[in-house]
Write a protein that holds these residues in place. Sequence first.
Motif, short mmCIF file in Angstrom:
data_model
loop_
_atom_site.label_atom_id
_atom_site.label_comp_id
_atom_site.label_asym_id
_atom_site.label_seq_id
_atom_site.Cartn_x
_atom_site.Cartn_y
_atom_site.Cartn_z
N GLY A 1 0.69 -1.25 -0.04
CA GLY A 1 -0.10 -0.07 -0.14
C GLY A 1 0.99 1.22 0.14
O GLY A 1 2.03 0.97 0.03
N TRP B 1 -9.56 -9.56 -2.70
CA TRP B 1 -9.51 -8.31 -2.27
C TRP B 1 -10.61 -7.43 -2.01
O TRP B 1 -11.47 -7.62 -3.02
CB TRP B 1 -8.22 -7.73 -3.41
CG TRP B 1 -6.93 -8.16 -3.33
CD1 TRP B 1 -6.45 -9.20 -4.34
CD2 TRP B 1 -5.81 -7.86 -2.43
NE1 TRP B 1 -5.27 -9.28 -4.14
CE2 TRP B 1 -4.81 -8.46 -2.92
CE3 TRP B 1 -5.74 -7.10 -1.62
CZ2 TRP B 1 -3.61 -8.52 -2.54
CZ3 TRP B 1 -4.68 -6.95 -0.93
CH2 TRP B 1 -3.47 -7.77 -1.06
N ARG C 1 -11.92 -3.74 0.12
CA ARG C 1 -11.62 -2.62 0.51
C ARG C 1 -12.67 -1.97 1.28
O ARG C 1 -13.89 -2.19 1.18
CB ARG C 1 -11.05 -1.58 -0.53
CG ARG C 1 -12.43 -1.23 -1.50
CD ARG C 1 -11.77 -0.38 -2.67
NE ARG C 1 -12.86 0.05 -3.37
CZ ARG C 1 -12.68 0.70 -4.60
NH1 ARG C 1 -11.48 0.89 -5.05
NH2 ARG C 1 -13.69 1.02 -5.47
N ARG D 1 -17.36 -2.58 3.85
CA ARG D 1 -16.37 -3.23 2.90
C ARG D 1 -16.88 -3.74 1.75
O ARG D 1 -18.18 -4.29 1.76
CB ARG D 1 -15.64 -4.44 4.21
CG ARG D 1 -14.51 -5.08 3.37
CD ARG D 1 -13.84 -5.98 4.49
NE ARG D 1 -13.49 -5.19 5.75
CZ ARG D 1 -12.71 -5.78 6.51
NH1 ARG D 1 -12.41 -6.94 6.34
NH2 ARG D 1 -12.28 -5.15 7.80
N VAL E 1 -13.51 -6.08 -4.45
CA VAL E 1 -12.83 -5.47 -5.47
C VAL E 1 -12.42 -6.43 -6.49
O VAL E 1 -12.70 -6.21 -7.77
CB VAL E 1 -11.59 -4.90 -4.96
CG1 VAL E 1 -10.85 -4.32 -6.16
CG2 VAL E 1 -11.89 -3.60 -3.85
N ASP F 1 -10.71 5.50 -5.06
CA ASP F 1 -10.09 3.97 -4.95
C ASP F 1 -9.34 4.17 -3.31
O ASP F 1 -8.87 3.05 -3.02
CB ASP F 1 -8.97 3.85 -5.84
CG ASP F 1 -9.78 3.44 -7.33
OD1 ASP F 1 -9.12 3.91 -8.09
OD2 ASP F 1 -10.78 2.86 -7.00
N TYR G 1 -7.26 -1.68 2.14
CA TYR G 1 -7.63 -2.99 1.29
C TYR G 1 -7.06 -4.14 1.99
O TYR G 1 -6.02 -4.19 2.74
CB TYR G 1 -6.76 -2.73 -0.14
CG TYR G 1 -7.18 -1.94 -1.19
CD1 TYR G 1 -7.32 -0.36 -0.85
CD2 TYR G 1 -7.62 -2.23 -2.39
CE1 TYR G 1 -7.65 0.42 -1.74
CE2 TYR G 1 -8.25 -1.57 -3.24
CZ TYR G 1 -8.21 -0.19 -2.95
OH TYR G 1 -8.73 0.83 -3.76
N TYR G 2 -7.71 -5.04 2.14
CA TYR G 2 -7.68 -6.19 2.55
C TYR G 2 -7.59 -7.49 1.69
O TYR G 2 -8.55 -7.51 0.77
CB TYR G 2 -8.94 -6.55 3.71
CG TYR G 2 -9.11 -5.63 4.76
CD1 TYR G 2 -9.82 -4.43 4.63
CD2 TYR G 2 -8.43 -5.90 6.05
CE1 TYR G 2 -9.90 -3.65 5.47
CE2 TYR G 2 -8.59 -4.81 6.90
CZ TYR G 2 -9.23 -3.67 6.63
OH TYR G 2 -9.47 -2.80 7.81
N CYS G 3 -6.84 -8.58 1.96
CA CYS G 3 -6.72 -9.70 1.42
C CYS G 3 -7.79 -10.58 2.01
O CYS G 3 -7.69 -10.68 3.31
CB CYS G 3 -5.36 -10.15 1.31
SG CYS G 3 -4.98 -11.85 0.49
#
Length: 121
Positions: free
Chosen positions: A9, A33, A35, A42, A45, A87, A91-93
């Motif tokens: 990031g 992914w 966000r 949440r 993406v 954007d 951001y989360y995996c």
Amino acid sequence: QVQLVESGGGSVKAGGSLRLSCSASGSRVIMGWFRQAAGKAREGVAVIYTTTDSTFYADSVKGRFTISQDNAKNTVYLQMSSLKPEDTAVYYCAASGWYGGIWDIGTYGTWGQGTQVTVSS
């Protein structure tokens, strides 16, 4: 048990690019992914099926973001291009061991710690 570690990031100007990485250990069939912008829910993406390389994208990022995986490195990437201020988000995996709804947060049993992406105008 799956563990996820994200990186990549940062801050960029509109129109710029960033690549996020998610190092994964353990078995999983879907990697996604998501966000979360400040004050918002949440949202998904991009998603990839780890066994077939099938990919899926939210309409808001189609043509700009690309999700991919390197099985040798157990890593999933999110290449983000033509970034826009909207954007901006954490951001989360996420990883899932079953084929649930790909945009359903409840499908994913494991989440990374999140990485901030900030896009300035």
